[in-house]
Scaffold this active site. Structure first.
Site, PDB file in Angstrom:
ATOM      1  N   THR A   7       0.787  -1.228   0.000  1.00  0.00           N
ATOM      2  CA  THR A   7       0.000   0.000   0.000  1.00  0.00           C
ATOM      3  C   THR A   7       0.817   1.276   0.000  1.00  0.00           C
ATOM      4  OG1 THR A   7      -0.189  -0.205   2.385  1.00  0.00           O
ATOM      5  CG2 THR A   7      -2.015  -1.008   1.093  1.00  0.00           C
ATOM      6  N   GLY A 165       3.369   7.401   6.389  1.00  0.00           N
ATOM      7  CA  GLY A 165       4.005   6.347   7.170  1.00  0.00           C
ATOM      8  C   GLY A 165       3.961   6.595   8.665  1.00  0.00           C
ATOM      9  N   CYS A 168      -0.252   5.761   9.115  1.00  0.00           N
ATOM     10  CA  CYS A 168      -0.867   4.513   8.655  1.00  0.00           C
ATOM     11  C   CYS A 168      -0.010   3.304   9.034  1.00  0.00           C
ATOM     12  CB  CYS A 168      -1.052   4.570   7.136  1.00  0.00           C
ATOM     13  SG  CYS A 168      -1.736   3.051   6.444  1.00  0.00           S
ATOM     14  N   THR A 171       1.821   1.394   6.127  1.00  0.00           N
ATOM     15  CA  THR A 171       2.776   2.158   5.324  1.00  0.00           C
ATOM     16  C   THR A 171       4.052   2.327   6.130  1.00  0.00           C
ATOM     17  OG1 THR A 171       0.948   3.363   4.301  1.00  0.00           O
ATOM     18  CG2 THR A 171       3.135   4.336   4.083  1.00  0.00           C
TER      19      THR A 171
END
EC number: 3.4.25.2
Length: 180
Positions: A7, A165, A168, A171
């Site tokens: 993702t 990042g 999430c 990520t």
């Protein structure tokens, strides 16, 4: 064994430059990180096109191959290749089962391509997909709007992925940025 997912892809056209960034995390199901250094952004068509995927890894490789074939068939015409791929993807019973989305771009055009037949060109020269896509999109829009004089397309792409990042869990910060 569960599905593998990959993702967060972010793409930007900015001040005549273009860049696409992707993180390196591949997650199995909702619990296990299987890989930290996956490469989800690629150069295609003799380095003239960038493509990035979010979704099932195996499905994304199938779509990369299919899209590259369409680019060859239509002599690098990004828009035509994307539309024809979306038509084939949506119209084929087996391909419809693929779980991935693509962002494709060249120096002038950027498109989101999905299996439901969408081929979308953004109004603002920014696209993001994947689980961290909304975070990256928000960060990228803010950076482009308020810091555009001081940042390159590559810097905006990398910073947007870093912010995604931070928020999430799907990520990570192993970010690969490609430019045209």
């Amino acid at each position: 064994m569960g599905n593998f997912h990959a993702t967060t892809i972010f793409a930007v056209h900015h001040n005549g430059e273009c860049a696409m960034a992707g993180d390196g995390q591949v997650t199995m199901g909702n619990a296990v990180v299987m890989k930290h250094t996956a490469r989800k952004v690629r150069k295609l068509f003799q380095g003239k096109v960038l493509a990035g995927f979010a979704g099932s890894v195996a499905d994304a490789f199938t779509l990369f191959e299919m899209f590259e074939g369409k680019l060859e068939e239509y002599n690098g015409n990004l828009q035509r290749a994307a539309v024809e791929m979306a038509k084939q993807w949506r119209g084929d019973k087996m391909l419809r089962q693929l779980e991935a989305m693509l962002i494709v771009m060249d120096k002038t055009t950027m498109l989101l391509v999905s299996g439901t037949g969408e081929v979308i060109e953004p109004d603002d020269g920014i696209l993001a997909i994947g689980s961290g896509g909304n975070y990256a999109l928000s960060a990228g829009r803010a950076l482009k709007q308020y810091a555009s004089e001081h940042l390159t397309a590559k810097q905006i792409a990398k910073a947007s992925l870093n912010i995604a990042g931070d928020i999430c869990v799907y990520t990570n910060h192993n970010i690969i940025v490609e430019e045209l």
